[in-house]
Enzyme design. Structure first.
Site, PDB file in Angstrom:
ATOM      1  N   ARG A 150       0.728  -1.423   0.092  1.00  0.00           N
ATOM      2  CA  ARG A 150      -0.140   0.004   0.108  1.00  0.00           C
ATOM      3  C   ARG A 150       1.190   1.402   0.037  1.00  0.00           C
ATOM      4  NH1 ARG A 150      -1.974  -3.599   3.575  1.00  0.00           N
ATOM      5  NH2 ARG A 150      -4.247  -4.225   3.652  1.00  0.00           N
ATOM      6  N   LYS A 174      -1.614  -2.779   8.194  1.00  0.00           N
ATOM      7  CA  LYS A 174      -3.619  -2.301   8.511  1.00  0.00           C
ATOM      8  C   LYS A 174      -2.912  -2.505  10.452  1.00  0.00           C
ATOM      9  CE  LYS A 174      -5.915  -1.693   5.007  1.00  0.00           C
ATOM     10  NZ  LYS A 174      -7.769  -1.297   4.188  1.00  0.00           N
ATOM     11  N   HIS A 253      -2.405   3.152  -5.530  1.00  0.00           N
ATOM     12  CA  HIS A 253      -3.114   1.718  -5.013  1.00  0.00           C
ATOM     13  C   HIS A 253      -3.313   1.527  -6.414  1.00  0.00           C
ATOM     14  CE1 HIS A 253      -5.298  -0.501  -2.641  1.00  0.00           C
ATOM     15  NE2 HIS A 253      -6.356  -0.931  -2.866  1.00  0.00           N
ATOM     16  N   ARG A 256      -0.689  -1.555  -6.948  1.00  0.00           N
ATOM     17  CA  ARG A 256      -1.305  -2.447  -6.263  1.00  0.00           C
ATOM     18  C   ARG A 256      -1.791  -3.705  -6.842  1.00  0.00           C
ATOM     19  NH1 ARG A 256      -1.095  -4.174  -0.540  1.00  0.00           N
ATOM     20  NH2 ARG A 256      -3.774  -5.255  -0.113  1.00  0.00           N
ATOM     21  N   HIS A 279      -3.712  -9.207   2.954  1.00  0.00           N
ATOM     22  CA  HIS A 279      -4.946  -8.847   3.082  1.00  0.00           C
ATOM     23  C   HIS A 279      -5.137 -10.555   4.503  1.00  0.00           C
ATOM     24  CE1 HIS A 279      -6.110  -7.908  -0.379  1.00  0.00           C
ATOM     25  NE2 HIS A 279      -6.121  -6.916   0.068  1.00  0.00           N
ATOM     26  N   TYR A 288      -9.829  -9.203  -7.445  1.00  0.00           N
ATOM     27  CA  TYR A 288      -8.461  -9.371  -8.426  1.00  0.00           C
ATOM     28  C   TYR A 288      -9.081  -9.871  -9.284  1.00  0.00           C
ATOM     29  CZ  TYR A 288      -6.259  -6.315  -4.647  1.00  0.00           C
ATOM     30  OH  TYR A 288      -5.596  -5.496  -4.350  1.00  0.00           O
TER      31      TYR A 288
END
Length: 311
Positions: A150, A174, A253, A256, A279, A288
């Protein structure tokens, strides 16, 4: 405890017990400020701890014109806040209990444009290899596409957390979760050149500008601000090269997304892509596959005898 003290305790709970990221906390604070401002204006200046279910429904009706995603964040915040308030004994009932049965509308499906590998390769060749900013831009673009990190993970990466000779780096994702990412030889080569030749120059410029030494630890330190380069700078540079390469609406992004989509198109399994992207849930990674589905449909339309664009 007054409402301000209770709210501070709730934010402490989110930060330290639930491990929310800084961006999630900012979104929570913004949603709370909007809720409190509405109460001050429309609910006889009641505080958020004095609010009624009628107030809550009126507040949500006033936001009906906003997107489902924006309202979804607000609903999540209100549910979480009032559940915690009741659980901690600050309220006798859960004000937002009625929101439990209201599912958030699904995210509108807008197929993001994914640049082809050839387009990305063309864009990577654009930065000026003889200038400081050009080499820095090349390294940032290479890392975004080679690792799928990210933008905030790239900008907050510290110098001691990258090992170009081993083609790997540690980034903080995150919720403060750290993960290891790997890169290809080309990205590692540019990163090594940058660390040896460009990063020391940036540090010297920071000394001339008398910027705090704490910012020196970043892989991409700013020579104008106290810390690292800002997202606005990164976004502006990516947009510039994307436009020169003829790639529409590309953001950091977007690189990514390109990283994950090209891996999937090349045969990588979703579980591996999930680990590389950081994730928590596999369901997040499945978005995706949409790009590949579109790619396969286009392939059929062009090459199948019954396709619209065949021949």
């Amino acid at each position: 405890m007054n409402p301000s003290q209770v709210l501070e305790a709730y934010l402490f709970h989110l930060r330290h017990e639930r491990g929310l990221s800084a961006n999630s906390l900012l979104a929570t604070i913004q949603a709370q400020r909007t809720w409190e401002a509405w109460l001050q204006k429309e609910a006889y200046r009641r505080t958020w701890m004095q609010a009624t279910p009628h107030d809550l429904q009126g507040f949500l009706r006033s936001r009906a014109h906003l997107t489902d995603q924006t309202n979804g964040v607000t609903r999540w915040h209100l549910r979480s806040l009032y559940q915690w308030l009741q659980r901690e004994g600050h309220a006798l009932a859960n004000l937002a209990l009625s929101l439990e049965t209201k599912a958030r509308s699904p995210r509108t499906s807008h197929l993001r444009y994914i640049p082809t590998p050839a387009e990305v390769h063309r864009m990577l060749q654009l930065p000026d290899k003889t200038s400081l900013n050009g080499i820095q831009d090349r390294v940032m673009l290479e890392l975004l596409y080679a690792t799928g990190v990210r933008a905030i993970e790239l900008l907050t990466t510290q110098l001691h957390c990258v090992w170009p000779s081993e083609r790997k780096a540690a980034v903080q994702g995150k919720g403060g979760k750290e993960r290891l990412v790997v890169m290809n030889d080309t990205a590692a080569h540019w990163l090594q050149l940058y660390i040896k030749g460009i990063h020391p120059i940036l540090i010297r410029r920071r000394r001339i500008a008398r910027l705090p030494t704490q910012g020196d630890r970043y892989l991409f330190p700013s020579v104008q601000n106290a810390g690292a380069l800002t997202y606005s700078v990164l976004r502006r540079r990516v947009k510039k090269y994307a436009e020169e390469a003829g790639i529409p609406m590309l953001t950091p992004h977007g690189l990514r997304h390109a990283f994950a989509t090209h891996l999937y198109q090349g045969g990588a399994d979703l579980r591996s892509i999930q680990l590389l992207l950081g994730h928590e849930n596999l369901s997040t990674t499945t978005i995706y596959t949409q790009a590949l589905t579109h790619y396969l449909k286009d392939l059929i339309e062009k090459h199948h005898p019954r396709g619209i664009r065949y021949g």
